[in-house]
Enzyme design. Structure first.
Site, PDB file in Angstrom:
ATOM      1  N   GLU A   2       0.829  -1.212   0.000  1.00  0.00           N
ATOM      2  CA  GLU A   2       0.000   0.000   0.000  1.00  0.00           C
ATOM      3  C   GLU A   2       0.867   1.268   0.000  1.00  0.00           C
ATOM      4  OE1 GLU A   2      -4.230  -1.467   1.824  1.00  0.00           O
ATOM      5  OE2 GLU A   2      -2.826  -0.576   3.249  1.00  0.00           O
ATOM      6  N   GLU A  38      -6.333  -7.171  -1.448  1.00  0.00           N
ATOM      7  CA  GLU A  38      -6.934  -7.086  -0.123  1.00  0.00           C
ATOM      8  C   GLU A  38      -8.388  -6.676  -0.254  1.00  0.00           C
ATOM      9  OE1 GLU A  38      -4.994  -4.809   2.892  1.00  0.00           O
ATOM     10  OE2 GLU A  38      -2.974  -5.265   2.157  1.00  0.00           O
TER      11      GLU A  38
END
Length: 377
Positions: A175, A279
Protein backbone atom coordinates in the site's frame (compact mmCIF):
# COMPACT_ATOMS: atom_id res chain seq x y z
CA UNK A 1 -3.95 -3.76 5.17
CA UNK A 2 -4.90 -0.11 5.57
CA UNK A 3 -5.02 0.73 9.26
CA UNK A 4 -7.31 3.68 8.65
CA UNK A 5 -9.49 5.18 11.38
CA UNK A 6 -12.61 3.13 12.04
CA UNK A 7 -14.92 5.89 10.93
CA UNK A 8 -16.44 5.20 7.51
CA UNK A 9 -14.95 7.05 4.57
CA UNK A 10 -17.03 7.96 1.54
CA UNK A 11 -19.69 5.31 1.93
CA UNK A 12 -20.97 5.42 -1.63
CA UNK A 13 -23.54 2.75 -2.33
CA UNK A 14 -24.79 3.53 -5.81
CA UNK A 15 -24.20 0.74 -8.29
CA UNK A 16 -23.90 1.23 -12.04
CA UNK A 17 -26.44 -0.95 -13.82
CA UNK A 18 -28.18 -3.57 -11.74
CA UNK A 19 -27.39 -6.41 -9.41
CA UNK A 20 -29.09 -9.57 -10.53
CA UNK A 21 -28.56 -12.81 -8.64
CA UNK A 22 -25.55 -11.19 -6.99
CA UNK A 23 -23.81 -10.37 -10.28
CA UNK A 24 -22.85 -6.78 -10.99
CA UNK A 25 -23.87 -5.67 -14.45
CA UNK A 26 -21.88 -2.52 -15.15
CA UNK A 27 -23.09 -0.32 -17.95
CA UNK A 28 -20.35 2.26 -18.28
CA UNK A 29 -16.65 2.72 -17.77
CA UNK A 30 -14.42 5.74 -17.53
CA UNK A 31 -13.70 5.60 -21.22
CA UNK A 32 -17.27 4.79 -22.18
CA UNK A 33 -16.21 1.46 -23.67
CA UNK A 34 -17.13 -1.82 -21.99
CA UNK A 35 -14.21 -3.79 -20.60
CA UNK A 36 -13.25 -7.15 -22.00
CA UNK A 37 -13.75 -9.22 -18.88
CA UNK A 38 -11.51 -12.06 -17.80
CA UNK A 39 -13.15 -15.44 -18.09
CA UNK A 40 -12.04 -16.43 -14.62
CA UNK A 41 -10.34 -15.20 -11.47
CA UNK A 42 -7.22 -17.34 -11.67
CA UNK A 43 -5.80 -15.98 -8.39
CA UNK A 44 -8.26 -16.76 -5.60
CA UNK A 45 -6.34 -15.77 -2.54
CA UNK A 46 -6.29 -15.53 1.22
CA UNK A 47 -3.79 -13.53 3.24
CA UNK A 48 -3.09 -15.90 6.12
CA UNK A 49 -0.08 -14.08 7.56
CA UNK A 50 -1.35 -14.33 11.16
CA UNK A 51 -2.29 -18.01 10.92
CA UNK A 52 0.92 -19.55 12.24
CA UNK A 53 0.70 -17.53 15.43
CA UNK A 54 -2.93 -18.60 15.94
CA UNK A 55 -2.05 -22.26 15.44
CA UNK A 56 0.91 -21.98 17.81
CA UNK A 57 -1.51 -20.65 20.43
CA UNK A 58 -3.77 -23.66 19.97
CA UNK A 59 -6.45 -22.17 17.74
CA UNK A 60 -8.92 -24.66 16.25
CA UNK A 61 -10.70 -24.31 12.94
CA UNK A 62 -13.95 -25.98 11.93
CA UNK A 63 -15.62 -26.45 8.58
CA UNK A 64 -19.26 -25.61 7.90
CA UNK A 65 -20.28 -29.05 9.17
CA UNK A 66 -18.54 -28.47 12.49
CA UNK A 67 -15.62 -30.84 11.87
CA UNK A 68 -12.19 -29.73 13.06
CA UNK A 69 -9.84 -29.47 10.08
CA UNK A 70 -6.66 -27.77 8.98
CA UNK A 71 -7.64 -24.18 8.12
CA UNK A 72 -5.80 -24.25 4.79
CA UNK A 73 -7.71 -27.39 3.84
CA UNK A 74 -10.96 -25.63 4.73
CA UNK A 75 -10.01 -22.63 2.59
CA UNK A 76 -8.98 -24.86 -0.31
CA UNK A 77 -12.33 -26.63 -0.13
CA UNK A 78 -14.16 -23.33 -0.70
CA UNK A 79 -12.05 -22.21 -3.64
CA UNK A 80 -8.74 -20.73 -2.40
CA UNK A 81 -5.73 -21.54 -4.58
CA UNK A 82 -3.28 -18.85 -3.41
CA UNK A 83 -1.99 -17.61 -0.06
CA UNK A 84 -0.40 -14.25 0.63
CA UNK A 85 2.28 -13.96 3.31
CA UNK A 86 3.65 -10.66 4.57
CA UNK A 87 7.30 -10.49 5.49
CA UNK A 88 8.65 -8.00 8.00
CA UNK A 89 12.37 -7.51 8.48
CA UNK A 90 12.82 -8.02 12.23
CA UNK A 91 9.51 -7.76 14.08
CA UNK A 92 9.68 -7.91 17.87
CA UNK A 93 6.96 -10.58 17.89
CA UNK A 94 9.17 -13.05 16.02
CA UNK A 95 6.34 -13.69 13.56
CA UNK A 96 6.09 -12.70 9.87
CA UNK A 97 9.88 -12.66 9.65
CA UNK A 98 11.91 -14.59 7.07
CA UNK A 99 12.13 -17.74 9.17
CA UNK A 100 8.41 -17.94 9.85
CA UNK A 101 7.54 -17.15 6.23
CA UNK A 102 9.78 -19.99 5.05
CA UNK A 103 7.85 -22.36 7.28
CA UNK A 104 4.46 -21.05 6.18
CA UNK A 105 5.44 -21.32 2.53
CA UNK A 106 6.48 -24.97 2.98
CA UNK A 107 3.10 -25.81 4.47
CA UNK A 108 1.15 -23.95 1.80
CA UNK A 109 3.10 -25.39 -1.13
CA UNK A 110 2.77 -28.91 0.28
CA UNK A 111 -0.98 -28.44 0.03
CA UNK A 112 -0.76 -27.38 -3.60
CA UNK A 113 -1.34 -23.69 -2.90
CA UNK A 114 0.55 -20.92 -4.66
CA UNK A 115 2.34 -18.26 -2.63
CA UNK A 116 2.47 -14.46 -2.93
CA UNK A 117 5.19 -12.83 -0.80
CA UNK A 118 4.28 -9.35 0.44
CA UNK A 119 7.37 -7.29 1.29
CA UNK A 120 6.60 -4.45 3.71
CA UNK A 121 10.24 -3.35 4.11
CA UNK A 122 9.50 -2.59 7.75
CA UNK A 123 9.52 -4.25 11.16
CA UNK A 124 5.80 -3.49 11.50
CA UNK A 125 2.75 -2.48 9.48
CA UNK A 126 3.25 -0.47 6.31
CA UNK A 127 0.21 1.21 4.75
CA UNK A 128 -0.77 4.58 3.21
CA UNK A 129 -0.42 6.35 6.54
CA UNK A 130 2.95 4.96 7.64
CA UNK A 131 5.99 3.37 6.05
CA UNK A 132 8.51 2.96 8.87
CA UNK A 133 12.01 1.86 7.92
CA UNK A 134 13.32 -1.29 9.61
CA UNK A 135 15.38 -0.45 12.69
CA UNK A 136 18.42 -2.03 11.05
CA UNK A 137 18.15 0.45 8.19
CA UNK A 138 17.60 3.54 10.31
CA UNK A 139 19.87 6.38 9.24
CA UNK A 140 20.72 4.75 5.91
CA UNK A 141 21.04 7.02 2.92
CA UNK A 142 18.86 6.56 -0.15
CA UNK A 143 21.74 4.84 -1.89
CA UNK A 144 22.16 2.44 1.03
CA UNK A 145 18.41 1.78 1.09
CA UNK A 146 18.49 0.78 -2.55
CA UNK A 147 21.14 -1.80 -1.69
CA UNK A 148 19.14 -2.87 1.37
CA UNK A 149 16.00 -3.47 -0.70
CA UNK A 150 17.87 -5.53 -3.26
CA UNK A 151 19.72 -7.62 -0.68
CA UNK A 152 16.70 -8.32 1.53
CA UNK A 153 14.39 -9.10 -1.38
CA UNK A 154 16.90 -11.42 -3.00
CA UNK A 155 17.75 -13.16 0.27
CA UNK A 156 14.13 -13.96 1.16
CA UNK A 157 13.28 -15.03 -2.39
CA UNK A 158 16.43 -17.13 -2.81
CA UNK A 159 15.85 -18.79 0.56
CA UNK A 160 12.34 -19.72 -0.51
CA UNK A 161 13.69 -21.01 -3.82
CA UNK A 162 16.39 -22.98 -2.01
CA UNK A 163 13.84 -24.96 -0.02
CA UNK A 164 11.79 -25.72 -3.12
CA UNK A 165 9.08 -23.13 -2.53
CA UNK A 166 9.93 -20.43 -5.08
CA UNK A 167 7.35 -17.62 -4.79
CA UNK A 168 4.64 -17.60 -7.43
CA UNK A 169 4.37 -13.81 -7.11
CA UNK A 170 6.17 -11.08 -5.19
CA UNK A 171 4.88 -7.71 -4.02
CA UNK A 172 7.41 -4.85 -3.76
CA UNK A 173 5.98 -2.72 -0.97
CA UNK A 174 2.59 -2.71 0.74
CA UNK A 175 0.00 0.00 0.00
CA UNK A 176 2.68 2.44 -1.09
CA UNK A 177 0.28 5.23 -2.15
CA UNK A 178 2.91 7.91 -1.57
CA UNK A 179 6.03 5.78 -1.38
CA UNK A 180 7.81 3.48 1.06
CA UNK A 181 10.77 3.59 3.44
CA UNK A 182 9.88 7.10 4.56
CA UNK A 183 11.18 9.70 4.42
CA UNK A 184 13.82 8.80 1.85
CA UNK A 185 11.40 6.88 -0.36
CA UNK A 186 8.39 9.15 0.09
CA UNK A 187 6.99 10.97 -2.94
CA UNK A 188 7.29 14.69 -2.18
CA UNK A 189 6.36 17.46 -4.63
CA UNK A 190 5.57 14.86 -7.31
CA UNK A 191 9.18 13.63 -7.31
CA UNK A 192 8.97 9.89 -7.96
CA UNK A 193 12.69 9.41 -8.58
CA UNK A 194 13.67 8.30 -5.04
CA UNK A 195 10.83 5.77 -4.84
CA UNK A 196 11.51 4.56 -8.37
CA UNK A 197 15.10 3.70 -7.48
CA UNK A 198 13.88 1.52 -4.62
CA UNK A 199 11.19 -0.20 -6.67
CA UNK A 200 13.68 -1.00 -9.43
CA UNK A 201 15.95 -2.72 -6.92
CA UNK A 202 13.09 -4.83 -5.63
CA UNK A 203 12.09 -5.75 -9.18
CA UNK A 204 15.64 -6.58 -10.21
CA UNK A 205 16.24 -8.69 -7.10
CA UNK A 206 13.07 -10.69 -7.75
CA UNK A 207 13.97 -11.31 -11.38
CA UNK A 208 17.50 -12.34 -10.36
CA UNK A 209 15.91 -14.88 -8.01
CA UNK A 210 13.52 -16.14 -10.68
CA UNK A 211 13.05 -14.48 -14.03
CA UNK A 212 9.50 -15.74 -14.34
CA UNK A 213 8.26 -14.50 -10.96
CA UNK A 214 5.61 -11.80 -11.51
CA UNK A 215 6.19 -8.57 -9.59
CA UNK A 216 3.24 -6.65 -8.18
CA UNK A 217 3.20 -3.00 -7.16
CA UNK A 218 0.45 -2.41 -4.62
CA UNK A 219 -1.49 0.69 -3.64
CA UNK A 220 -4.76 1.31 -1.86
CA UNK A 221 -5.88 3.60 -4.68
CA UNK A 222 -9.04 1.71 -5.61
CA UNK A 223 -11.00 4.69 -4.28
CA UNK A 224 -9.61 7.30 -6.68
CA UNK A 225 -8.72 6.86 -10.32
CA UNK A 226 -7.00 10.25 -10.24
CA UNK A 227 -4.74 9.05 -7.43
CA UNK A 228 -4.09 5.74 -9.15
CA UNK A 229 -3.11 7.50 -12.37
CA UNK A 230 -0.91 9.94 -10.48
CA UNK A 231 0.97 7.10 -8.79
CA UNK A 232 1.34 4.61 -11.62
CA UNK A 233 1.97 7.33 -14.21
CA UNK A 234 4.64 8.68 -11.88
CA UNK A 235 6.55 5.45 -11.46
CA UNK A 236 6.15 4.53 -15.14
CA UNK A 237 7.66 7.86 -16.18
CA UNK A 238 10.72 6.95 -14.07
CA UNK A 239 11.15 3.66 -15.90
CA UNK A 240 9.82 1.39 -13.14
CA UNK A 241 8.78 -2.03 -14.40
CA UNK A 242 6.08 -4.21 -12.88
CA UNK A 243 3.97 -7.13 -14.04
CA UNK A 244 0.71 -6.87 -12.08
CA UNK A 245 -1.12 -3.81 -10.76
CA UNK A 246 -2.34 -4.60 -7.23
CA UNK A 247 -5.04 -2.69 -5.37
CA UNK A 248 -6.70 -2.85 -1.96
CA UNK A 249 -10.49 -2.51 -1.87
CA UNK A 250 -12.40 -2.10 1.38
CA UNK A 251 -15.80 -0.68 0.51
CA UNK A 252 -16.09 1.37 3.69
CA UNK A 253 -12.92 3.27 2.74
CA UNK A 254 -12.71 2.92 -1.05
CA UNK A 255 -16.18 3.67 -2.34
CA UNK A 256 -18.77 1.92 -4.44
CA UNK A 257 -18.49 -1.22 -6.51
CA UNK A 258 -19.08 0.80 -9.65
CA UNK A 259 -16.11 2.98 -8.71
CA UNK A 260 -14.01 -0.14 -8.24
CA UNK A 261 -15.14 -1.46 -11.63
CA UNK A 262 -14.21 1.75 -13.42
CA UNK A 263 -10.82 1.95 -11.75
CA UNK A 264 -9.94 -1.64 -12.66
CA UNK A 265 -10.96 -1.06 -16.27
CA UNK A 266 -8.94 2.13 -16.48
CA UNK A 267 -5.70 0.85 -14.96
CA UNK A 268 -5.92 -2.35 -17.01
CA UNK A 269 -6.11 -0.40 -20.22
CA UNK A 270 -3.79 2.43 -19.25
CA UNK A 271 -0.86 0.27 -18.14
CA UNK A 272 -1.57 -2.91 -20.10
CA UNK A 273 -1.06 -5.15 -17.08
CA UNK A 274 -3.28 -7.61 -15.21
CA UNK A 275 -5.03 -6.26 -12.12
CA UNK A 276 -5.46 -8.09 -8.81
CA UNK A 277 -7.40 -7.00 -5.73
CA UNK A 278 -4.89 -8.18 -3.14
CA UNK A 279 -6.93 -7.09 -0.12
CA UNK A 280 -10.64 -7.00 0.63
CA UNK A 281 -12.84 -8.00 3.57
CA UNK A 282 -16.27 -7.40 5.11
CA UNK A 283 -17.64 -7.72 8.67
CA UNK A 284 -19.84 -10.62 9.78
CA UNK A 285 -20.81 -8.73 12.94
CA UNK A 286 -20.64 -5.23 14.38
CA UNK A 287 -19.71 -6.71 17.76
CA UNK A 288 -16.23 -6.93 19.22
CA UNK A 289 -14.66 -10.06 20.71
CA UNK A 290 -12.01 -8.39 22.86
CA UNK A 291 -10.82 -5.15 24.45
CA UNK A 292 -9.18 -3.92 21.22
CA UNK A 293 -11.48 -1.64 19.19
CA UNK A 294 -12.34 -3.11 15.81
CA UNK A 295 -10.68 -1.45 12.82
CA UNK A 296 -14.08 -1.54 11.13
CA UNK A 297 -16.92 -1.14 13.59
CA UNK A 298 -20.31 0.07 12.41
CA UNK A 299 -19.42 0.69 8.77
CA UNK A 300 -21.30 -1.39 6.20
CA UNK A 301 -21.82 -0.94 2.46
CA UNK A 302 -24.27 -1.53 -0.36
CA UNK A 303 -27.16 -2.00 2.05
CA UNK A 304 -25.62 -5.30 3.17
CA UNK A 305 -25.82 -6.30 6.82
CA UNK A 306 -22.86 -7.23 9.02
CA UNK A 307 -23.90 -10.87 9.25
CA UNK A 308 -22.58 -14.17 7.95
CA UNK A 309 -24.92 -13.91 5.00
CA UNK A 310 -23.95 -10.28 4.43
CA UNK A 311 -20.23 -11.02 4.52
CA UNK A 312 -20.67 -13.77 1.93
CA UNK A 313 -22.82 -11.53 -0.29
CA UNK A 314 -20.41 -8.59 -0.28
CA UNK A 315 -17.46 -10.86 -1.03
CA UNK A 316 -19.41 -12.36 -3.94
CA UNK A 317 -20.14 -8.88 -5.26
CA UNK A 318 -16.51 -7.79 -5.01
CA UNK A 319 -15.41 -10.91 -6.89
CA UNK A 320 -18.11 -10.41 -9.54
CA UNK A 321 -17.16 -6.77 -9.99
CA UNK A 322 -13.46 -7.61 -10.31
CA UNK A 323 -14.19 -10.44 -12.75
CA UNK A 324 -16.51 -8.32 -14.91
CA UNK A 325 -13.95 -5.52 -15.04
CA UNK A 326 -11.28 -7.95 -16.24
CA UNK A 327 -9.23 -8.42 -13.06
CA UNK A 328 -7.49 -11.76 -12.67
CA UNK A 329 -7.62 -12.21 -8.89
CA UNK A 330 -9.13 -11.33 -5.53
CA UNK A 331 -7.55 -11.95 -2.12
CA UNK A 332 -9.41 -11.85 1.20
CA UNK A 333 -7.33 -10.21 3.90
CA UNK A 334 -6.71 -12.31 7.02
CA UNK A 335 -9.75 -14.62 6.93
CA UNK A 336 -8.24 -16.90 9.60
CA UNK A 337 -7.43 -14.16 12.14
CA UNK A 338 -10.26 -14.74 14.57
CA UNK A 339 -10.28 -13.80 18.24
CA UNK A 340 -7.37 -15.88 19.56
CA UNK A 341 -5.97 -14.56 22.82
CA UNK A 342 -2.29 -13.70 22.42
CA UNK A 343 -2.40 -13.05 18.68
CA UNK A 344 -2.53 -9.29 19.07
CA UNK A 345 -2.55 -6.47 16.57
CA UNK A 346 0.73 -4.87 17.60
CA UNK A 347 3.84 -6.93 16.71
CA UNK A 348 5.73 -5.05 19.41
CA UNK A 349 3.17 -6.21 22.00
CA UNK A 350 1.57 -9.27 20.44
CA UNK A 351 0.56 -10.79 23.80
CA UNK A 352 -0.76 -7.58 25.31
CA UNK A 353 -2.92 -6.27 22.47
CA UNK A 354 -6.17 -7.57 21.02
CA UNK A 355 -7.28 -8.22 17.48
CA UNK A 356 -8.81 -5.34 15.51
CA UNK A 357 -9.97 -7.80 12.83
CA UNK A 358 -11.98 -10.32 14.84
CA UNK A 359 -15.26 -9.26 13.19
CA UNK A 360 -13.76 -9.37 9.68
CA UNK A 361 -12.39 -12.91 9.56
CA UNK A 362 -14.40 -15.61 7.78
CA UNK A 363 -14.12 -17.79 10.87
CA UNK A 364 -16.24 -16.79 13.88
CA UNK A 365 -14.98 -16.41 17.43
CA UNK A 366 -15.16 -20.14 18.04
CA UNK A 367 -13.25 -20.90 14.81
CA UNK A 368 -16.13 -22.06 12.60
CA UNK A 369 -16.03 -20.99 8.97
CA UNK A 370 -18.75 -18.86 7.42
CA UNK A 371 -20.71 -21.46 5.45
CA UNK A 372 -21.62 -18.98 2.69
CA UNK A 373 -18.19 -17.64 1.76
CA UNK A 374 -16.76 -18.97 -1.50
CA UNK A 375 -13.85 -18.00 -3.75
CA UNK A 376 -15.17 -18.49 -7.27
CA UNK A 377 -13.40 -18.56 -10.64
Amino acid sequence: MSTHPATPHRLRRALIGAVTAGILVASTTLGGTPASAANTLSMRGADVSSLQRSLDLGAKYYDAGGAARDPLDILKSVGVNYVRLRVWNNPISGYNNKSKVLGQARVAKAKGLKVLIDFHYSDTWADPGKQYKPAAWAGHSLSQLRSDVYAFTYDVCASLRGQGTTPDSVQIGNEINVGMLWNEGKVVNNDFAPLAGLLKQGYNATKACGSGIPVMIHTANADSNANARWFYDGIRAQGVQWDITALSYYCMWHGSLSNLYNNIVDVRGRYGKPVVIVETAYPFTRNNADSEPNAIGDATCDGISATWAGQAQEFDWVQNTARNAGAVGVFYWEPTWYAVNGNGWDPANINGTGNQWDNMAVFDWSGRVNPGVRWTP
